[in-house]
Design a protein around this motif. Sequence first.
Motif, short mmCIF file in Angstrom:
data_model
loop_
_atom_site.label_atom_id
_atom_site.label_comp_id
_atom_site.label_asym_id
_atom_site.label_seq_id
_atom_site.Cartn_x
_atom_site.Cartn_y
_atom_site.Cartn_z
N PHE A 150 0.84 -1.31 -0.05
CA PHE A 150 -0.06 -0.02 -0.08
C PHE A 150 0.86 1.10 0.14
O PHE A 150 0.61 2.27 -0.79
CB PHE A 150 -0.73 -0.07 1.22
CG PHE A 150 -1.98 -0.99 1.21
CD1 PHE A 150 -2.26 -1.89 0.33
CD2 PHE A 150 -2.55 -1.17 2.60
CE1 PHE A 150 -3.13 -2.95 0.35
CE2 PHE A 150 -3.32 -2.23 2.57
CZ PHE A 150 -3.87 -2.99 1.86
N ALA A 151 1.81 1.26 1.12
CA ALA A 151 2.65 2.32 1.05
C ALA A 151 3.59 2.99 0.08
O ALA A 151 3.87 3.88 -0.16
CB ALA A 151 3.39 2.31 2.62
N ASN A 152 3.90 1.88 -0.79
CA ASN A 152 4.74 2.03 -1.71
C ASN A 152 4.27 1.71 -3.30
O ASN A 152 5.13 1.50 -4.17
CB ASN A 152 5.97 1.12 -1.72
CG ASN A 152 6.90 1.54 -0.25
OD1 ASN A 152 7.35 2.59 -0.44
ND2 ASN A 152 6.81 0.65 0.61
N HIS A 153 2.93 1.69 -3.51
CA HIS A 153 2.13 1.67 -4.46
C HIS A 153 2.56 0.39 -5.36
O HIS A 153 2.54 0.52 -6.63
CB HIS A 153 2.34 3.05 -5.54
CG HIS A 153 1.99 4.28 -4.68
ND1 HIS A 153 0.85 4.58 -4.82
CD2 HIS A 153 2.79 5.03 -4.11
CE1 HIS A 153 0.79 5.86 -3.83
NE2 HIS A 153 1.93 6.02 -3.74
N ARG A 154 2.80 -0.54 -4.65
CA ARG A 154 2.98 -2.00 -5.28
C ARG A 154 1.70 -2.80 -5.42
O ARG A 154 0.90 -2.61 -4.49
CB ARG A 154 4.15 -2.74 -4.64
CG ARG A 154 5.57 -2.17 -4.60
CD ARG A 154 6.31 -3.07 -4.31
NE ARG A 154 6.10 -3.73 -2.62
CZ ARG A 154 6.76 -3.57 -1.69
NH1 ARG A 154 8.04 -2.48 -1.69
NH2 ARG A 154 6.44 -3.83 -0.64
N PRO A 155 1.28 -3.61 -6.55
CA PRO A 155 0.22 -4.32 -6.76
C PRO A 155 0.41 -5.32 -5.30
O PRO A 155 1.37 -5.60 -5.00
CB PRO A 155 0.33 -5.18 -7.99
CG PRO A 155 1.48 -4.28 -8.65
CD PRO A 155 2.18 -3.68 -7.77
N SER A 156 -0.93 -5.53 -4.93
CA SER A 156 -0.95 -6.57 -3.77
C SER A 156 -1.91 -7.64 -4.13
O SER A 156 -2.86 -7.54 -4.82
CB SER A 156 -1.78 -5.86 -2.64
OG SER A 156 -1.79 -6.68 -1.45
N SER A 157 -1.65 -8.90 -3.68
CA SER A 157 -2.27 -10.13 -4.07
C SER A 157 -3.45 -10.02 -3.21
O SER A 157 -4.44 -10.91 -3.23
CB SER A 157 -1.41 -11.33 -3.59
OG SER A 157 -1.19 -11.24 -2.36
N ARG A 158 -3.65 -9.21 -2.17
CA ARG A 158 -5.07 -9.11 -1.45
C ARG A 158 -5.96 -7.95 -1.91
O ARG A 158 -6.78 -7.73 -1.06
CB ARG A 158 -4.51 -8.73 0.06
CG ARG A 158 -3.55 -9.72 0.88
CD ARG A 158 -3.22 -9.13 2.26
NE ARG A 158 -2.50 -9.96 2.77
CZ ARG A 158 -2.60 -10.66 4.01
NH1 ARG A 158 -3.79 -10.57 4.47
NH2 ARG A 158 -1.69 -11.75 4.40
#
Length: 184
Positions: free
Chosen positions: A51-59
């Motif tokens: 979230f904090a680093n604007h990366r895609p999340s599997s959640r």
Amino acid sequence: MACLPEGMSKRKRLYTAGLAGLGLIILVSIYKCGFRSASISGPEDCFFCDFANHRPSSRGPNPNLEVETEEYVIFKDKFPAARHHYLAIPKEHLESFSVLNRSHLGLVQRMELGMKELFKSKNVDPNEAIIGFHIPPFISVKHLHLHGIYPASDMNVLNKINFFSSFWFKKSEDAIQDLESREL
């Protein structure tokens, strides 16, 4: 066997029920911590870091950020305890409040100030809000996060206990005071 006066008996029952309820809450919190934290071991698989680093999340999709600085972000809690419930998380992976030392004092102060400014922008008096950290093992995610909650009157009994200033939840001013006394 002598009977206790009615007032004393009622007080004893309330005290016993309160202790039993607190014990149950502690057991549920420990269970939840163990269950959730088993899948989070470090920054490479930490969804708060995503979230904090604007990366895609599997959640799923990342939350909308209410505030973003070079050091931290603030977003609405996925499971709000009240109408306004936000989390401030640092971009750097820090597991919990317990790993912080005096060198983190500025970060915590800036996160608290950012949370207070967000509340002001929402026409909420930050002095009326609950702002603080859960203390391990009573954490749901192994990534430092500062809660900001308002109004307390929206909270159910379990949430009021969960966010009550205690050995499992430290209000931000107490956290700052604690950090000032820690070594570097």
